[in-house]
Design a protein around this motif. Structure first.
Motif, short mmCIF file in Angstrom:
data_model
loop_
_atom_site.label_atom_id
_atom_site.label_comp_id
_atom_site.label_asym_id
_atom_site.label_seq_id
_atom_site.Cartn_x
_atom_site.Cartn_y
_atom_site.Cartn_z
N LEU A 39 0.82 -1.21 0.00
CA LEU A 39 0.00 0.00 0.00
C LEU A 39 0.85 1.25 0.00
O LEU A 39 0.56 2.22 -0.71
CB LEU A 39 -0.94 0.01 1.20
N THR A 40 1.93 1.26 0.78
CA THR A 40 2.74 2.48 0.84
C THR A 40 3.36 2.80 -0.51
O THR A 40 3.45 3.96 -0.87
CB THR A 40 3.86 2.35 1.89
N VAL A 41 3.78 1.79 -1.24
CA VAL A 41 4.30 2.06 -2.58
C VAL A 41 3.17 2.49 -3.48
O VAL A 41 3.32 3.41 -4.28
CB VAL A 41 5.02 0.82 -3.14
N ALA A 42 2.00 1.87 -3.35
CA ALA A 42 0.88 2.20 -4.21
C ALA A 42 0.51 3.65 -4.11
O ALA A 42 0.07 4.25 -5.06
CB ALA A 42 -0.32 1.34 -3.86
N VAL A 43 0.71 4.26 -2.98
CA VAL A 43 0.41 5.68 -2.82
C VAL A 43 1.67 6.52 -2.83
O VAL A 43 1.69 7.64 -2.36
CB VAL A 43 -0.42 5.93 -1.54
N TRP A 44 2.75 5.99 -3.41
CA TRP A 44 3.99 6.71 -3.64
C TRP A 44 4.60 7.24 -2.34
O TRP A 44 5.09 8.35 -2.28
CB TRP A 44 3.78 7.89 -4.60
N THR A 45 4.58 6.44 -1.31
CA THR A 45 5.23 6.84 -0.08
C THR A 45 6.59 6.20 0.02
O THR A 45 7.14 5.73 -0.97
CB THR A 45 4.36 6.49 1.14
N ALA A 46 7.13 6.13 1.22
CA ALA A 46 8.54 5.85 1.40
C ALA A 46 8.85 4.38 1.22
O ALA A 46 8.87 3.61 2.17
CB ALA A 46 8.99 6.31 2.78
N ALA A 47 9.15 3.99 0.00
CA ALA A 47 9.54 2.61 -0.27
C ALA A 47 10.84 2.31 0.46
O ALA A 47 11.81 3.03 0.35
CB ALA A 47 9.73 2.41 -1.77
N GLY A 48 10.85 1.24 1.23
CA GLY A 48 12.05 0.85 1.95
C GLY A 48 12.11 1.32 3.38
O GLY A 48 12.94 0.86 4.13
N ILE A 49 11.25 2.24 3.81
CA ILE A 49 11.36 2.78 5.16
C ILE A 49 11.15 1.70 6.22
O ILE A 49 11.85 1.65 7.23
CB ILE A 49 10.34 3.92 5.36
N VAL A 50 10.16 0.84 6.02
CA VAL A 50 9.86 -0.17 7.02
C VAL A 50 11.06 -1.07 7.28
O VAL A 50 11.48 -1.29 8.41
CB VAL A 50 8.64 -1.02 6.59
N GLY A 302 5.36 12.72 10.57
CA GLY A 302 6.57 13.43 10.24
C GLY A 302 7.85 12.91 10.84
O GLY A 302 8.78 13.69 11.08
N SER A 303 7.94 11.62 11.10
CA SER A 303 9.20 11.01 11.55
C SER A 303 9.26 9.59 11.01
O SER A 303 8.23 8.99 10.68
CB SER A 303 9.29 11.00 13.07
N VAL A 304 10.47 9.06 10.93
CA VAL A 304 10.61 7.69 10.45
C VAL A 304 9.90 6.72 11.39
O VAL A 304 9.27 5.75 10.95
CB VAL A 304 12.10 7.33 10.30
N ASN A 305 9.99 6.97 12.69
CA ASN A 305 9.29 6.10 13.64
C ASN A 305 7.79 6.09 13.39
O ASN A 305 7.14 5.05 13.43
CB ASN A 305 9.57 6.55 15.08
N ALA A 306 7.21 7.29 13.15
CA ALA A 306 5.77 7.38 12.91
C ALA A 306 5.39 6.67 11.61
O ALA A 306 4.40 5.94 11.56
CB ALA A 306 5.33 8.83 12.89
N LEU A 307 6.19 6.89 10.55
CA LEU A 307 5.92 6.21 9.28
C LEU A 307 6.06 4.71 9.42
O LEU A 307 5.29 3.93 8.86
CB LEU A 307 6.87 6.73 8.21
N LEU A 308 7.08 4.28 10.18
CA LEU A 308 7.29 2.85 10.41
C LEU A 308 6.10 2.24 11.10
O LEU A 308 5.58 1.20 10.70
CB LEU A 308 8.55 2.65 11.24
N SER A 309 5.63 2.88 12.16
CA SER A 309 4.49 2.36 12.90
C SER A 309 3.25 2.31 12.04
O SER A 309 2.50 1.32 12.03
CB SER A 309 4.24 3.22 14.14
N TRP A 310 3.02 3.38 11.27
CA TRP A 310 1.84 3.44 10.40
C TRP A 310 1.89 2.38 9.31
O TRP A 310 0.92 1.66 9.08
CB TRP A 310 1.76 4.84 9.78
#
Length: 379
Positions: A39-50, A302-310
């Motif tokens: 899903l994150t790639v599908a909406v052009w978000t941070a590929a690889g962050i997780v 707005g943080s890698v931790n928040a994106l990771l959790s989401w």
């Protein structure tokens, strides 16, 4: 508005100018860890962050956090907004920005007038339990009644009737875009994600390209795309041309472009699941570094931790669990380059999402399509 392999608008995951105008109201098996990226790639978000976040390297977090740009949507919009859902479902507004300034000028194909436009807009609804999602693309040429809004600098912008949807972003940025979407749908946007031309192109190149099959020749000098019918490994520049093409396919409308965008998203998801980035730490880092430099989020993400959790909360959603449609519209009889919201059918969509239900097929029956379905498919 989807390619042949795109689920239809029923149960998520199942196959599936001048003159007066009316106003709108406004296949190899891979480890399961790859599914969390879909899903994150599908909406052009941070590929690889997780995956990168899972390395536990403090300097990586520090570097990636420093890359991120954020906007405080909640502060700008205040409390006069639709209520949050209380069942764990979420709505995310995803914008692809059409900035004409600086390095994006060549990519955009327009004048360097310093303005920015929302070239692509999608509402992503995550259902309760985070196992399925529906994606509703909003045509940028839809005529809407834009509400008064305050941008993130605190400047207030007057309301305007019968203007193009993407004028909300060019007028007041992310906050006004969110305000306009919430006004049209009466749905609370829980998060906001934005990526620009250069970021999208670089991400595709770092992924090694995306393989698609075109059913006909596509030639559009405006988007700098020239493809013969057949299978192609698209570079970042070609992929960007594809998702911006309108004159080379279908009826030449923005609706046809949306059909191409949705087909490309499906191909992109398939590519990421098969590209092997999860066994290549350097590629993972490069992807995450590029993504965090080019994505803009709301302050809650707005943080890698928040994106990771989401993103971890979305790991159960695979491409087959995503329904993709276009907001129900009809061509404006006063100007066929514009579309008008089909209010009755659109209300079926908003009611379904508000109640966390599947979008009924009746919502898209008989609406304007763009006639580009099936032109592009995953190879």
């Amino acid at each position: 508005m989807s390619a042949d392999s795109t689920p239809g608008p029923g149960i998520p995951g199942t196959p599936a100018s001048s003159g007066p105008r009316r106003r709108a109201r406004g296949r190899r098996r891979k480890p399961r860890a790859t599914h969390r990226k879909a899903l994150t790639v599908a909406v052009w978000t941070a590929a690889g962050i997780v995956a990168v976040g899972g390395t536990g390297l403090g300097y990586v977090y520090f570097k990636l956090n420093g890359n991120l740009s954020t906007v405080d949507i909640n502060q700008a919009l205040g409390t006069d907004r639709p209520a949050k859902a209380d069942n764990g479902s979420q709505n995310i507004l995803v914008l692809g920005s059409d900035t004409r300034a600086g390095g994006n000028r060549k990519l955009g194909g327009g004048e360097d007038d310093g303005s920015a436009r929302s070239d692509t807009a999608m509402i992503v609804h995550i259902y309760e339990g985070h196992k399925k999602a529906s994606v509703v693309s909003i045509p940028r040429d839809t005529l809407v009644d834009r509400p008064e809004c305050t941008d993130t600098d605190g400047d207030t912008h007057d309301a305007a009737d019968g203007v193009m949807f993407n004028s909300a972003y060019s007028t007041g940025g992310a906050a006004c875009a969110v305000k306009t979407v919430e006004s049209i749908t009466d749905l609370r946007m829980d998060h906001y994600l934005e990526v620009d031309f250069r970021g999208f192109q670089k991400l595709i190149d770092e992924l090694g390209g995306v393989e698609v099959t075109t059913r006909q020749d596509i030639k559009d000098p405006d988007s700098h795309l020239d493809l013969k019918a057949g299978t192609h490994q698209l570079t970042g520049e070609q992929a960007l041309g594809l998702v911006r093409t309108r004159h080379g396919v279908g009826d030449g409308s923005d609706l046809g472009r949306i059909q191409l965008q949705q087909a490309f998203v499906k191909a992109l998801v398939a590519q990421v699941r098969d590209v092997g980035v999860f066994t290549n730490p350097k590629k993972l880092y490069d992807l995450a570094d590029t993504a965090t430099k080019t994505v803009t989020t709301d302050s809650d993400l707005g943080s890698v931790n928040a994106l990771l959790s989401w993103a971890n909360g979305l790991k159960g959603i695979s491409p087959a669990d995503m329904t993709m449609i276009t907001m129900p519209v009809q061509y404006d009889p006063a100007d066929l380059n514009r579309v008008l919201l089909d209010e009755n059918k659109a209300q079926l969509v908003w009611t379904a999402l508000k109640n966390d239900r599947p979008i009924p097929r009746a919502a898209t029956t008989g609406t304007a399509t763009g006639q580009a379905k099936g032109v592009v498919n995953a190879a």
